[in-house]
Design a protein around this motif. Structure first.
Motif, PDB file in Angstrom:
ATOM      1  N   TRP A  86       0.830  -1.207   0.000  1.00 16.43           N
ATOM      2  CA  TRP A  86       0.000   0.000   0.000  1.00 16.43           C
ATOM      3  C   TRP A  86       0.864   1.256   0.000  1.00 16.43           C
ATOM      4  CZ3 TRP A  86      -0.880   3.618   4.184  1.00 16.43           C
ATOM      5  CH2 TRP A  86      -1.859   4.574   3.896  1.00 16.43           C
ATOM      6  N   PRO A 147      -4.201   4.634   9.392  1.00 17.56           N
ATOM      7  CA  PRO A 147      -5.093   3.787   8.575  1.00 17.56           C
ATOM      8  C   PRO A 147      -6.189   3.158   9.422  1.00 17.56           C
ATOM      9  CG  PRO A 147      -2.781   3.321   8.099  1.00 17.56           C
ATOM     10  CD  PRO A 147      -2.800   4.196   9.316  1.00 17.56           C
ATOM     11  N   GLN A 148      -7.182   2.594   8.732  1.00 18.10           N
ATOM     12  CA  GLN A 148      -8.354   2.040   9.412  1.00 18.10           C
ATOM     13  C   GLN A 148      -8.169   0.573   9.813  1.00 18.10           C
ATOM     14  OE1 GLN A 148     -11.809   2.859   6.886  1.00 18.10           O
ATOM     15  NE2 GLN A 148     -10.746   4.668   6.126  1.00 18.10           N
ATOM     16  N   TYR A 150      -5.716  -3.257   9.917  1.00 18.25           N
ATOM     17  CA  TYR A 150      -5.004  -4.152   9.016  1.00 18.25           C
ATOM     18  C   TYR A 150      -5.870  -4.641   7.865  1.00 18.25           C
ATOM     19  CZ  TYR A 150      -0.943  -4.321  12.045  1.00 18.25           C
ATOM     20  OH  TYR A 150       0.168  -3.982  12.769  1.00 18.25           O
ATOM     21  N   TRP A 152      -8.247  -3.098   6.337  1.00 13.82           N
ATOM     22  CA  TRP A 152      -8.324  -2.008   5.366  1.00 13.82           C
ATOM     23  C   TRP A 152      -7.036  -1.925   4.556  1.00 13.82           C
ATOM     24  CZ3 TRP A 152      -5.691   2.524   4.301  1.00 13.82           C
ATOM     25  CH2 TRP A 152      -6.333   3.439   3.464  1.00 13.82           C
ATOM     26  N   ILE A 153      -5.908  -2.045   5.225  1.00 12.71           N
ATOM     27  CA  ILE A 153      -4.614  -2.002   4.535  1.00 12.71           C
ATOM     28  C   ILE A 153      -4.515  -3.137   3.517  1.00 12.71           C
ATOM     29  CG2 ILE A 153      -2.147  -2.459   4.858  1.00 12.71           C
ATOM     30  CD1 ILE A 153      -2.597   0.306   5.595  1.00 12.71           C
ATOM     31  N   GLN A 155      -6.981  -4.783   2.053  1.00  9.31           N
ATOM     32  CA  GLN A 155      -7.904  -4.536   0.944  1.00  9.31           C
ATOM     33  C   GLN A 155      -7.349  -3.491  -0.012  1.00  9.31           C
ATOM     34  OE1 GLN A 155     -11.270  -3.541   3.416  1.00  9.31           O
ATOM     35  NE2 GLN A 155     -12.266  -5.519   3.043  1.00  9.31           N
ATOM     36  N   GLN A 156      -6.741  -2.443   0.524  1.00 10.37           N
ATOM     37  CA  GLN A 156      -6.154  -1.412  -0.320  1.00 10.37           C
ATOM     38  C   GLN A 156      -4.963  -1.961  -1.104  1.00 10.37           C
ATOM     39  OE1 GLN A 156      -7.496   1.776  -0.730  1.00 10.37           O
ATOM     40  NE2 GLN A 156      -9.104   0.735   0.424  1.00 10.37           N
ATOM     41  N   GLU A 171      -9.758 -10.899   2.318  1.00 13.51           N
ATOM     42  CA  GLU A 171     -10.517 -10.649   3.559  1.00 13.51           C
ATOM     43  C   GLU A 171     -10.981 -11.954   4.184  1.00 13.51           C
ATOM     44  OE1 GLU A 171     -14.611  -8.550   5.244  1.00 13.51           O
ATOM     45  OE2 GLU A 171     -13.859  -8.000   3.251  1.00 13.51           O
TER      46      GLU A 171
END
Length: 275
Positions: A86, A147-148, A150, A152-153, A155-156, A171
């Motif tokens: 990311w 960041p929101q 792990y 989220w990281i 997925q990004q 996920e």
């Protein structure tokens, strides 16, 4: 091999993408943090490999593959590697720096939570405030917020077109790995094969529970995919000649791995010839 490639590489070459990013923000180096995330991911996977498939086996050695530790290590590898993917997927040097600052801030916030006394917490909080103030002329507080989490990281990271890992599947795997690592019961139903035996009470059976080999392979493959990609992305953006580093790594490994008699040692034939 990836670890040997990483360890044989030094600082970003002048003019490389990472050198340009480092020049844009000269405090906590982006390249240093990226290298750290890659190294962390490799360490998790190599701990599993050193136990299950070491380069050299003792004649009496036996390895028992346990489900939860395997999934916990795969999860840790994915979380570590996702950060560097990311981080380095930003389309501009400025965006790369912004993501770097978000990760540094996240790190500081977790560090502060680990401190047990007020003075320790205040010391780390002050470092975070200094970071935000240092870049306030370029980034707002919100732009460099942590960041929101792990997931989220991860997925990004999966939106990077070079990483062949589907975000939805990542996920699903991450939740399974996390559940297994935390000892959650539902993973017994999803990640094992259960054979029922004697019914010792009405509706209650003795059972034989074995890890689902397919689930373990899937988790390790995903962890290997993102870790390998993160390693090559970091090296490439640092200006490394990955083909040459791979050659050196293979030659080094050939000195460590027991080879069959009369094994073909023309290792360079594995690589395409330059036109």
């Amino acid at each position: 091999m990836a670890e040997k490639m990483l360890n044989s590489w030094g600082d970003p070459t002048p003019g490389s993408d990472l050198a340009q990013v480092n020049a844009l923000y000269q405090w906590e180096k982006v390249s240093d943090r990226a290298q750290h995330y890659v190294a962390a991911s490799l360490e998790h996977l190599l701990m599993w490999a050193d136990f299950v498939a070491p380069l050299k086996f003792d004649p009496e050695q036996a390895s028992v593959i346990r489900m939860r530790p395997t999934l916990a290590l795969a999860r840790a590898a994915i979380e570590s590697a996702a950060q560097v993917v990311w981080l380095l997927a930003g389309q501009t040097s400025r965006e790369c720096v912004r993501r770097h600052l978000s990760l540094v801030r996240w790190d500081l916030q977790e560090h502060r939570k680990s401190r047990l006394n007020a003075a320790g917490k205040q010391s780390v909080r002050r470092r975070e405030q200094e970071l935000v103030e240092r870049v306030s002329s370029e980034f707002s507080d919100r732009e460099v917020s942590a960041p929101q989490g792990y997931l989220w990281i991860i997925q990004q990271a999966c939106t990077d077109p070079g990483l062949k890992l589907d975000g939805t599947e990542a996920e699903r795997l991450w939740r399974a790995m996390s559940g297994a690592a935390h000892g959650m019961y539902w993973t017994n139903l999803e990640l094992t094969q259960i054979s029922l035996g004697e019914e010792y009470e009405p509706g209650h059976f003795r059972s034989l529970v074995l890890p689902d080999a397919g689930a373990l392979i899937e988790a390790l493959r995903a962890a290997s995919t993102i870790t390998t990609y993160a390693t090559y992305k970091y090296l490439t953006m640092g200006g490394a000649d990955c083909v040459e580093l791979a050659k050196q790594a293979i030659h080094a490994l050939a000195q460590e791995v027991p080879l069959k008699p009369n094994a073909d040692m023309d290792l360079d034939s594995m690589f395409p010839k330059s036109p």
